[in-house]
Design a protein around this motif. Structure first.
Motif, PDB file in Angstrom:
ATOM      1  N   MET A   1       0.845  -1.192   0.000  1.00 11.29           N
ATOM      2  CA  MET A   1       0.000   0.000   0.000  1.00 11.29           C
ATOM      3  C   MET A   1       0.883   1.245   0.000  1.00 11.29           C
ATOM      4  O   MET A   1       1.841   1.333   0.756  1.00 11.29           O
ATOM      5  CB  MET A   1      -0.905   0.003   1.242  1.00 11.29           C
ATOM      6  CG  MET A   1      -1.868   1.175   1.301  1.00 11.29           C
ATOM      7  SD  MET A   1      -2.925   1.125   2.768  1.00 11.29           S
ATOM      8  CE  MET A   1      -3.959  -0.284   2.360  1.00 11.29           C
ATOM      9  N   THR A   2       0.567   2.203  -0.858  1.00 17.56           N
ATOM     10  CA  THR A   2       1.335   3.442  -0.904  1.00 17.56           C
ATOM     11  C   THR A   2       0.919   4.359   0.244  1.00 17.56           C
ATOM     12  O   THR A   2      -0.132   4.180   0.864  1.00 17.56           O
ATOM     13  CB  THR A   2       1.111   4.175  -2.230  1.00 17.56           C
ATOM     14  OG1 THR A   2      -0.268   4.596  -2.301  1.00 17.56           O
ATOM     15  CG2 THR A   2       1.425   3.282  -3.421  1.00 17.56           C
ATOM     16  N   GLU A   5      -2.473   5.995  -0.351  1.00 19.06           N
ATOM     17  CA  GLU A   5      -3.564   5.034  -0.140  1.00 19.06           C
ATOM     18  C   GLU A   5      -3.837   4.827   1.343  1.00 19.06           C
ATOM     19  O   GLU A   5      -5.003   4.783   1.776  1.00 19.06           O
ATOM     20  CB  GLU A   5      -3.220   3.705  -0.812  1.00 19.06           C
ATOM     21  CG  GLU A   5      -3.272   3.751  -2.325  1.00 19.06           C
ATOM     22  CD  GLU A   5      -2.713   2.503  -2.977  1.00 19.06           C
ATOM     23  OE1 GLU A   5      -3.021   2.264  -4.162  1.00 19.06           O
ATOM     24  OE2 GLU A   5      -1.955   1.763  -2.308  1.00 19.06           O
ATOM     25  N   LEU A   6      -2.772   4.695   2.132  1.00 17.34           N
ATOM     26  CA  LEU A   6      -2.951   4.515   3.566  1.00 17.34           C
ATOM     27  C   LEU A   6      -3.569   5.749   4.191  1.00 17.34           C
ATOM     28  O   LEU A   6      -4.488   5.652   5.032  1.00 17.34           O
ATOM     29  CB  LEU A   6      -1.607   4.194   4.222  1.00 17.34           C
ATOM     30  CG  LEU A   6      -1.619   4.043   5.750  1.00 17.34           C
ATOM     31  CD1 LEU A   6      -2.625   2.986   6.196  1.00 17.34           C
ATOM     32  CD2 LEU A   6      -0.227   3.700   6.264  1.00 17.34           C
ATOM     33  N   ALA A   8      -5.490   7.932   2.756  1.00 12.80           N
ATOM     34  CA  ALA A   8      -6.888   8.017   2.339  1.00 12.80           C
ATOM     35  C   ALA A   8      -7.767   7.074   3.161  1.00 12.80           C
ATOM     36  O   ALA A   8      -8.895   7.417   3.534  1.00 12.80           O
ATOM     37  CB  ALA A   8      -7.005   7.696   0.853  1.00 12.80           C
ATOM     38  N   LEU A   9      -7.244   5.885   3.452  1.00 10.13           N
ATOM     39  CA  LEU A   9      -8.019   4.922   4.232  1.00 10.13           C
ATOM     40  C   LEU A   9      -8.159   5.385   5.680  1.00 10.13           C
ATOM     41  O   LEU A   9      -9.230   5.214   6.296  1.00 10.13           O
ATOM     42  CB  LEU A   9      -7.347   3.553   4.164  1.00 10.13           C
ATOM     43  CG  LEU A   9      -8.234   2.321   4.428  1.00 10.13           C
ATOM     44  CD1 LEU A   9      -9.485   2.355   3.569  1.00 10.13           C
ATOM     45  CD2 LEU A   9      -7.443   1.050   4.151  1.00 10.13           C
ATOM     46  N   ASP A  37     -11.970  -2.218   6.453  1.00 11.15           N
ATOM     47  CA  ASP A  37     -10.977  -1.157   6.279  1.00 11.15           C
ATOM     48  C   ASP A  37     -10.019  -1.111   7.469  1.00 11.15           C
ATOM     49  O   ASP A  37      -8.807  -0.898   7.304  1.00 11.15           O
ATOM     50  CB  ASP A  37     -11.666   0.202   6.114  1.00 11.15           C
ATOM     51  CG  ASP A  37     -12.393   0.333   4.790  1.00 11.15           C
ATOM     52  OD1 ASP A  37     -12.060  -0.421   3.850  1.00 11.15           O
ATOM     53  OD2 ASP A  37     -13.284   1.192   4.692  1.00 11.15           O
ATOM     54  N   THR A  40      -7.437  -3.791   7.148  1.00 15.09           N
ATOM     55  CA  THR A  40      -6.452  -3.434   6.119  1.00 15.09           C
ATOM     56  C   THR A  40      -5.421  -2.464   6.680  1.00 15.09           C
ATOM     57  O   THR A  40      -4.211  -2.613   6.471  1.00 15.09           O
ATOM     58  CB  THR A  40      -7.152  -2.806   4.901  1.00 15.09           C
ATOM     59  OG1 THR A  40      -8.100  -3.740   4.366  1.00 15.09           O
ATOM     60  CG2 THR A  40      -6.146  -2.434   3.823  1.00 15.09           C
ATOM     61  N   GLU A  44      -1.359  -3.074   7.410  1.00 13.23           N
ATOM     62  CA  GLU A  44      -0.355  -2.210   6.802  1.00 13.23           C
ATOM     63  C   GLU A  44       0.545  -1.583   7.868  1.00 13.23           C
ATOM     64  O   GLU A  44       1.765  -1.500   7.691  1.00 13.23           O
ATOM     65  CB  GLU A  44      -1.030  -1.108   5.982  1.00 13.23           C
ATOM     66  CG  GLU A  44      -0.073  -0.162   5.280  1.00 13.23           C
ATOM     67  CD  GLU A  44       0.800  -0.845   4.239  1.00 13.23           C
ATOM     68  OE1 GLU A  44       1.866  -0.272   3.896  1.00 13.23           O
ATOM     69  OE2 GLU A  44       0.431  -1.946   3.760  1.00 13.23           O
TER      70      GLU A  44
END
Length: 232
Positions: A1-2, A5-6, A8-9, A37, A40, A44
């Protein structure tokens, strides 16, 4: 995960927690997606060796907290914001590629090391150690650009190889002119003062170390531009 992306989540999790606690979404309608979510994000963070500070993997757990202890929409929004802010800052700080390299190997290596340590730091001592790295980066950049044959000091004082302030001020006095030179000298002095303060600050925390790194990186970048090592 970039990183984007992290981030944003994390922002999505934060928004959902605020929504269900302030008369927005119903828990039963969004809880399954929230739990997925959360898992995830937790995976990460584990991969990145970042401690997960988010205690609510289920919105019903969050409901138990706010319904018992946090009255009012404003305090609930503030609680969630405070819960996520340090983690979001830590993820952003781990983006070591944000600082373009100068080509001075020791300087670049030390800045990267400081940012990486910031992403993992948990104790006051670990945050204090970042101050030492920032000081070393500043001394290293001064050593790279200072030439005693070209940059005389006041009263021709013989400059120690670790006397960052004298080296930088002598360098700036020759290589720059006008008001900009004085502003650069102020920034240079402030960066060192922050690094020294952080080293001895027994209550050092993430914000103190992050500010120190940014101040150091800014000075390194300015000197790299003045010297021609980096484009403006």
């Amino acid at each position: 995960m970039t990183d984007p992306e992290l981030l944003a989540l994390l922002d999505k999790l934060r928004a959902v927690m605020i929504s269900v606690a302030t008369g927005g979404a119903r828990i039963g309608e969004v809880n399954n997606e929230f739990q997925e979510d959360y898992r995830t994000v937790a995976d990460e963070l584990r991969n990145r060796e970042i401690e997960n500070p988010l205690p609510y993997s289920d919105l019903w757990q969050w409901y138990g907290k706010w319904s018992a202890d946090i009255a009012g929409y404003g305090p609930r929004r503030a609680y969630v914001a405070d819960l996520f802010a340090p983690l979001i800052s830590r993820v952003r700080a781990s983006r070591v590629a944000e600082t373009p390299p100068t080509g001075w190997a020791r300087v670049d290596r030390t800045i990267v090391d400081a940012r990486e340590r910031l992403s993992r730091a948990k104790t006051e001592e670990q945050f204090q150690a970042i101050g030492l790295l920032c000081r070393e980066a500043l001394i290293s950049v001064a050593q790279e650009v200072f030439d005693p044959t070209k940059h005389p000091t006041e009263a021709d004082v013989r400059v120690s190889t670790t006397d960052y302030k004298r080296m930088i001020e002598a360098y700036v006095a020759v290589e720059m002119r006008g008001g900009a030179a004085e502003e650069v000298r102020k920034h240079a002095r402030t960066a060192l003062d922050l690094a020294l303060r952080l080293q001895h600050q027994r209550t050092a925390g993430f914000r103190d170390a992050a500010i120190c790194i940014e101040a150091t990186s800014a000075v390194v970048g300015i000197i790299a531009i003045v010297s021609g090592r980096r484009d403006p």
